[in-house]
Design an enzyme around this catalytic site. Sequence first.
Site, short mmCIF file in Angstrom:
data_model
loop_
_atom_site.label_atom_id
_atom_site.label_comp_id
_atom_site.label_asym_id
_atom_site.label_seq_id
_atom_site.Cartn_x
_atom_site.Cartn_y
_atom_site.Cartn_z
N SER A 21 -3.90 -22.45 -6.09
CA SER A 21 -2.45 -22.19 -6.17
C SER A 21 -2.15 -20.72 -6.45
O SER A 21 -1.23 -20.39 -7.18
CB SER A 21 -1.82 -23.09 -7.23
OG SER A 21 -2.51 -22.93 -8.47
N GLY A 22 -2.94 -19.82 -5.86
CA GLY A 22 -2.60 -18.40 -5.87
C GLY A 22 -1.74 -18.09 -4.66
O GLY A 22 -1.26 -19.01 -3.97
N LYS A 44 -7.36 -26.01 -10.09
CA LYS A 44 -8.36 -26.25 -11.13
C LYS A 44 -7.82 -26.27 -12.56
O LYS A 44 -8.32 -26.99 -13.41
CB LYS A 44 -9.35 -25.10 -10.97
CG LYS A 44 -10.52 -25.04 -11.82
CD LYS A 44 -11.40 -23.95 -11.21
CE LYS A 44 -12.47 -23.45 -12.07
NZ LYS A 44 -13.41 -22.58 -11.39
N THR A 52 -3.82 -14.11 -8.78
CA THR A 52 -2.52 -13.65 -8.27
C THR A 52 -1.59 -13.21 -9.41
O THR A 52 -0.99 -12.13 -9.35
CB THR A 52 -1.86 -14.75 -7.42
OG1 THR A 52 -2.71 -14.98 -6.29
CG2 THR A 52 -0.48 -14.34 -6.94
N GLY A 57 -0.71 -3.55 -9.38
CA GLY A 57 -0.22 -2.43 -8.57
C GLY A 57 0.85 -2.82 -7.58
O GLY A 57 1.92 -2.21 -7.52
N GLY A 58 0.59 -3.82 -6.75
CA GLY A 58 1.62 -4.25 -5.82
C GLY A 58 1.11 -4.81 -4.51
O GLY A 58 -0.01 -5.27 -4.41
N GLU A 123 -1.39 4.14 -3.96
CA GLU A 123 -2.64 3.80 -4.66
C GLU A 123 -3.79 4.41 -3.88
O GLU A 123 -3.60 4.97 -2.80
CB GLU A 123 -2.80 2.28 -4.76
CG GLU A 123 -1.84 1.65 -5.74
CD GLU A 123 -2.09 0.16 -5.91
OE1 GLU A 123 -2.24 -0.27 -7.04
OE2 GLU A 123 -2.12 -0.58 -4.91
N HIS A 244 -13.50 -2.27 -9.66
CA HIS A 244 -12.30 -1.46 -9.90
C HIS A 244 -12.69 -0.33 -10.85
O HIS A 244 -13.32 -0.56 -11.88
CB HIS A 244 -11.19 -2.31 -10.51
CG HIS A 244 -9.85 -1.65 -10.42
ND1 HIS A 244 -9.53 -0.51 -11.12
CD2 HIS A 244 -8.75 -1.95 -9.68
CE1 HIS A 244 -8.29 -0.15 -10.82
NE2 HIS A 244 -7.80 -1.00 -9.95
N ARG A 293 -11.34 3.29 -3.69
CA ARG A 293 -11.89 2.74 -4.93
C ARG A 293 -13.40 2.86 -5.08
O ARG A 293 -13.91 3.13 -6.15
CB ARG A 293 -11.54 1.28 -4.88
CG ARG A 293 -11.03 0.74 -6.08
CD ARG A 293 -10.43 -0.58 -5.84
NE ARG A 293 -9.01 -0.44 -5.99
CZ ARG A 293 -8.19 -1.47 -5.93
NH1 ARG A 293 -8.65 -2.67 -5.74
NH2 ARG A 293 -6.92 -1.29 -6.10
N HIS A 352 -14.17 -6.66 -9.49
CA HIS A 352 -12.73 -6.86 -9.29
C HIS A 352 -12.40 -7.75 -8.10
O HIS A 352 -11.52 -8.60 -8.17
CB HIS A 352 -12.09 -5.49 -9.09
CG HIS A 352 -10.61 -5.51 -8.87
ND1 HIS A 352 -9.72 -5.98 -9.81
CD2 HIS A 352 -9.85 -5.09 -7.82
CE1 HIS A 352 -8.48 -5.87 -9.35
NE2 HIS A 352 -8.53 -5.34 -8.13
N GLU A 376 -8.67 -14.47 -0.96
CA GLU A 376 -9.88 -13.76 -1.39
C GLU A 376 -11.16 -14.54 -1.06
O GLU A 376 -12.23 -13.95 -0.91
CB GLU A 376 -9.81 -13.44 -2.89
CG GLU A 376 -10.90 -12.50 -3.33
CD GLU A 376 -10.72 -11.94 -4.72
OE1 GLU A 376 -9.59 -11.94 -5.26
OE2 GLU A 376 -11.75 -11.49 -5.28
N ARG A 387 -12.14 -3.20 0.29
CA ARG A 387 -10.71 -3.48 0.53
C ARG A 387 -9.84 -2.32 0.08
O ARG A 387 -10.03 -1.76 -1.00
CB ARG A 387 -10.30 -4.74 -0.22
CG ARG A 387 -8.82 -5.03 -0.15
CD ARG A 387 -8.48 -6.24 -0.98
NE ARG A 387 -8.78 -6.04 -2.37
CZ ARG A 387 -7.89 -5.72 -3.30
NH1 ARG A 387 -6.61 -5.56 -2.99
NH2 ARG A 387 -8.26 -5.58 -4.56
#
Length: 534
Positions: A21-22, A44, A52, A57-58, A123, A244, A293, A352, A376, A387
């Site tokens: 449920s993300g 779960k 999520t 950041g966005g 970013e 990250h 990153r 991350h 993901e 990514r």
Amino acid sequence: MRLLTGKPGWSTSADVVVIGSGVAGLTTALNLRSHNLSVLLVTKATIDEGSTKWAQGGIAAALGPGDTPDQHKKDTLIAGAGLCDTKAVDVLVSEGPEAVRKLIAQGAVFDKSATGEIALTREGGHLRDRILHAGGDATGAEVSRALLAAVKDDKGIEIIEHALAIDALKSKSGRVCGVVLHVIGAGSRDGVGMALAKAVVIATGGLGQVYSQTTNPSVSTGDGVALALRAGAKVADVEFIQFHPTVLWRDLANRGQQPLISEAVRGEGAILLNHKNEQFMIGKHPQADLAPRDIVSKEIFNQMQESGQPFVWLDATKVKEFKNRFPTIHASCLANGIDPTIEKIPVAPASHYASGGVRVDLDGQSSVAGLYVCGESACTGAHGANRLASNSLLEGLVFGARIAAALAKNLPNQEEPIEDSKTNLLDPKIVLPLQISMSEGAGVLRTEASLRKTRQTLSELSRLTSEQPEIQSWEASNLHLLATAIVNSALTRKESRGSHWRSDYPNISDEWLCRITGELDSNGTWKTELEPVK
Ligand code: FAD
Ligand code: SIN
């Protein structure tokens, strides 16, 4: 092949079962409903749990003046270090703006500038300001809130919380036709049961808990990817674990989920400093502190090795209105005894994001009929070897809609599940040594020797079996399978590319301009192949 469970004591059915449920699961469920399909959404823990809601950041989308999907594509391809599937990137960046507009129409509220336009920030890896954000640094919470409100409003979506998906059910023809669940519930739906469906969509998120320190919540144990592997699906790019660069460093004794300091903080002017107070990213990359990153994480790792200190500094004292712009981060720093408006923040890389996952096509179809994967857990190829920041929420929005459209066009008939062989479970005691070994041997920096040592540890841990089918042993077994997949792929890739960094093969090599895929053969043995990059 399935994990050991008790005998299913109940069953239910729907057109499609969505696991998770993300952003990916919720978006898929809502889009399936717009095609009038019935949905069973199982998750779960509580419905809002998952990565999520933690996203800071966005969401990246080419919505700003002068920005174009093509420029977004260029930045995505550069971050992906040669391994992006350009068709998947095209889909992501060109369908992204519409997907974000739809999310806004569904009720998500993004921050605005003083002139009333949607505020866009920058970013790492982005050459433009194209990141929409909400509540300053609480973008994921807002995305989750808006999607959940729509899902709860829809009577055609049945939700079961505390429902752990264990394995796929398959029919005689080899099609996935449901899922084995364990529910901590009440009444008739308690314990192990079966949810039958014409198709199953895995949206179980990441696998950060394979490592000792991660930004991911405790539910991110990679269950869906492990389930897909046992169902016969192929995974790809699993060696590309993104670390990250700026995770609040507290102490090595802190394990599990750690507080993230968003890249957007650097987007608003914060700088990285070493222990000599030097801005060490200058000269290392044209985008300096806002380089992709993987590059920043590697440089931080180098600085940590050079200084012998387990962290570097992030100086955000010059960021304007820090408390208003980054309320979540401000609060988490204060809770850890640091006032970011007047003092530097100790940061270090932590696991991350899984850039790889179950290999799927542009409609989320895996290599097993009836099994779809979104978010993901999937490897669409859009992220390549690393990514680009804020492309993940976007991926869930874009590909969730595509999976639903594909299923609506071509929904098979319900098939009957057949029995399958059962594999041993692993003892939950293996989790801690597994995480330590993965962080030491298959973390930011890898070598043949470190990976082999971790593989040896994993092999020893595989002897600690359990007869007890329970949540902890199912999760431990999943973590072990994924750790094995990561280590095997990392050993295979003899080069450094994106977030896969081998000090014994420090250069990028054209010979490795391919995707490593992996699957389990009928004996449960790991099998690797190379897939050309399109
Ligand atoms: P998730 O949101 O993780 O949801 C997975 C769901 O599956 C959960 O509901 C979970 O409970 C459920 N689940 C797991 N296993 C099972 C099982 N066996 N049975 C049933 N249910 C199960 N990305 C961005 O684009 N922008 C950002 O600013 C950003 N910031 C981030 C900050 C943090 C701290 C983290 C951790 C990640 C961030 N990311 C960001 C990455 C992004 O949040 C995730 O990649 C994305 O939210 C994944 O969405 P998902 O729906 O695939 O998985
Ligand atoms: C962050 O806010 O730095 C995380 C963004 C992302 O993972 O995309």
